[in-house]
Scaffold this motif. Structure first.
Motif, short mmCIF file in Angstrom:
data_model
loop_
_atom_site.label_atom_id
_atom_site.label_comp_id
_atom_site.label_asym_id
_atom_site.label_seq_id
_atom_site.Cartn_x
_atom_site.Cartn_y
_atom_site.Cartn_z
N VAL A 1 0.83 -1.22 0.00
CA VAL A 1 0.00 0.00 0.00
C VAL A 1 0.86 1.26 0.00
O VAL A 1 0.33 2.37 0.02
CB VAL A 1 -0.96 0.03 1.20
CG1 VAL A 1 -1.88 -1.18 1.17
CG2 VAL A 1 -0.22 0.10 2.54
N GLU A 2 2.20 1.07 -0.01
CA GLU A 2 3.15 2.19 -0.02
C GLU A 2 2.76 3.23 1.03
O GLU A 2 2.42 4.37 0.73
CB GLU A 2 3.24 2.81 -1.42
CG GLU A 2 3.80 1.86 -2.45
CD GLU A 2 3.90 2.48 -3.84
OE1 GLU A 2 4.02 3.71 -3.94
OE2 GLU A 2 3.87 1.72 -4.82
N ILE A 3 2.85 2.79 2.28
CA ILE A 3 2.34 3.58 3.40
C ILE A 3 2.95 4.97 3.46
O ILE A 3 2.30 5.94 3.89
CB ILE A 3 2.57 2.83 4.73
CG1 ILE A 3 1.72 3.42 5.85
CG2 ILE A 3 4.05 2.79 5.08
CD1 ILE A 3 0.25 3.27 5.69
N GLN A 4 4.18 5.11 2.98
CA GLN A 4 4.85 6.42 3.03
C GLN A 4 4.16 7.44 2.13
O GLN A 4 4.28 8.65 2.34
CB GLN A 4 6.33 6.29 2.65
CG GLN A 4 6.61 6.05 1.18
CD GLN A 4 6.45 4.60 0.75
OE1 GLN A 4 6.03 3.75 1.51
NE2 GLN A 4 6.82 4.32 -0.50
N THR A 5 3.40 6.97 1.13
CA THR A 5 2.73 7.90 0.22
C THR A 5 1.38 8.37 0.76
O THR A 5 0.74 9.22 0.14
CB THR A 5 2.52 7.25 -1.17
OG1 THR A 5 1.59 6.16 -1.04
CG2 THR A 5 3.83 6.75 -1.74
N LYS A 6 0.93 7.82 1.88
CA LYS A 6 -0.38 8.21 2.41
C LYS A 6 -0.40 9.65 2.89
O LYS A 6 -1.47 10.23 3.10
CB LYS A 6 -0.82 7.29 3.56
CG LYS A 6 -0.95 5.81 3.20
CD LYS A 6 -1.68 5.59 1.90
CE LYS A 6 -0.76 5.01 0.88
NZ LYS A 6 -1.35 4.86 -0.46
N ILE A 7 0.78 10.22 3.00
CA ILE A 7 0.86 11.64 3.37
C ILE A 7 0.18 12.50 2.29
O ILE A 7 -0.29 13.60 2.57
CB ILE A 7 2.34 12.07 3.57
CG1 ILE A 7 2.40 13.41 4.30
CG2 ILE A 7 3.08 12.13 2.24
CD1 ILE A 7 3.78 13.76 4.80
N ALA A 8 0.09 11.96 1.06
CA ALA A 8 -0.55 12.69 -0.02
C ALA A 8 -2.06 12.82 0.17
O ALA A 8 -2.70 13.66 -0.46
CB ALA A 8 -0.26 12.01 -1.36
#
Length: 315
Positions: free
Chosen positions: A10-17
């Motif tokens: 889920v590429e958790i680091q990109t959830k900041i977007a």
């Protein structure tokens, strides 16, 4: 599936977007309307996060399924399904579970607000799924930056404002005996759009940077993205212009009186952001410089959010 492989899928680091636009809208609702509904805030947060994970997992799944080039960083290291040897059935079950969570909390939010949230939410879910799924996924066309920027950068901001002020008549939908009556407070909607431009442009530039870095792989995998149509040189120039529009917007927000003079402090981020743009111009790879677009987005957005927080205190 391990926690590590799930977070990579889920590429958790990109959830900041999605968290940043959500936070921006929440603060603006409090600054502009003095309203904060904790229940609606919590429900929407869960739904937004779950659905953001759905769209990323679907994207990774179909990148894996449709890949023609089955070697290199994007396939072997970047895609969690290949990297962790995940079963397709496990990935599909994960996607459906997350979609179920997002849907349940989305419906709950509708019951707590009104039909506007249902209409916009359904449209957002449809675009989010079609972004990576279907006969012609949006992310394989020149429109990926436009849709991701508008729906993540504006629609999330709008809904995160609206759930706190759904009874303030900035946007209403009434159906009565076959007649549909839609009422729009034009200036309030315009203001929300203007405060969203930093997130719209920042997210669009993340997608643009991603596609610039992947031009060669995308041509081989038959993904005809915007940089392929524009060419790398014009795509890089667009990358820069999109950032510059953000700073024009900051000035406009001050001149229109939407935010006080302290908001001009956001202009200070132009120095490091412009430096990062120049670094990206020198080299464009997913492994080395793609992260610059994320750093710029975080730098601009967090500074922006901090200034809004200060404006709330001053108000």
């Amino acid at each position: 599936m391990s926690i590590r492989s799930f977070l990579k899928l889920v590429e958790i680091q990109t959830k900041i977007a999605s968290i940043i636009p959500f936070t921006l809208g929440t603060l603006y609702a409090y600054y502009r309307f003095d309203n904060f509904n904790f229940t609606n805030f919590s429900i929407m947060l869960i739904s937004v996060l779950a659905f953001d994970m759905v769209t990323t997992a679907i994207n990774n799944y179909y990148d894996y399924k449709n890949a023609i080039k089955t070697y290199g960083y994007n396939y072997e290291s970047h895609n969690a399904i290949v990297r962790y040897d995940l079963k397709e059935s496990t990935v599909i079950a994960t996607i459906l579970t997350l979609l179920g969570i997002a849907t349940i909390f989305g419906i709950l939010l509708v019951f707590k607000t009104n039909i506007i949230v249902l209409i916009i939410g359904m449209l957002s879910f449809a675009i989010g799924i079609l972004y990576s799924f279907g006969p012609i996924p949006i992310n394989r066309t020149p429109f990926g930056e436009l849709f991701s920027g508008l729906f993540m950068g504006f629609i999330i901001v709008f809904l995160s404002v609206y759930i706190h002020i759904y009874d303030k008549n900035i946007l209403t939908f009434i159906y009565n005996k076959g007649l549909i009556n839609i009422s729009i407070n034009f200036f309030e909607i315009l203001y929300i759009f203007l405060i969203s431009i930093p997130t719209i442009n920042g997210i669009a530039d993340i997608m643009l940077a991603n596609n610039i870095c992947d031009i060669e792989d995308d041509i081989e995998n038959r993904r005809y993205t915007l940089p392929i149509y524009l060419g790398k040189e014009k795509a890089l120039m667009l990358f820069k212009i999109i950032y510059y529009i953000i700073y024009i917007d900051f000035i406009a927000l001050f001149l229109l009186g939407i935010f006080p003079s302290v908001s001009l402090l956001t202009l200070l981020t132009f120095i490091p952001v412009n430096k990062n743009i120049n670094v990206f111009f020198q080299k464009q790879t997913k492994r080395d410089t793609f992260v610059i677009s994320i750093k710029n987005f975080v730098l601009i957005s967090l500074s922006y959010i901090l200034i809004i927080g200060i404006s709330i205190v001053l108000k």
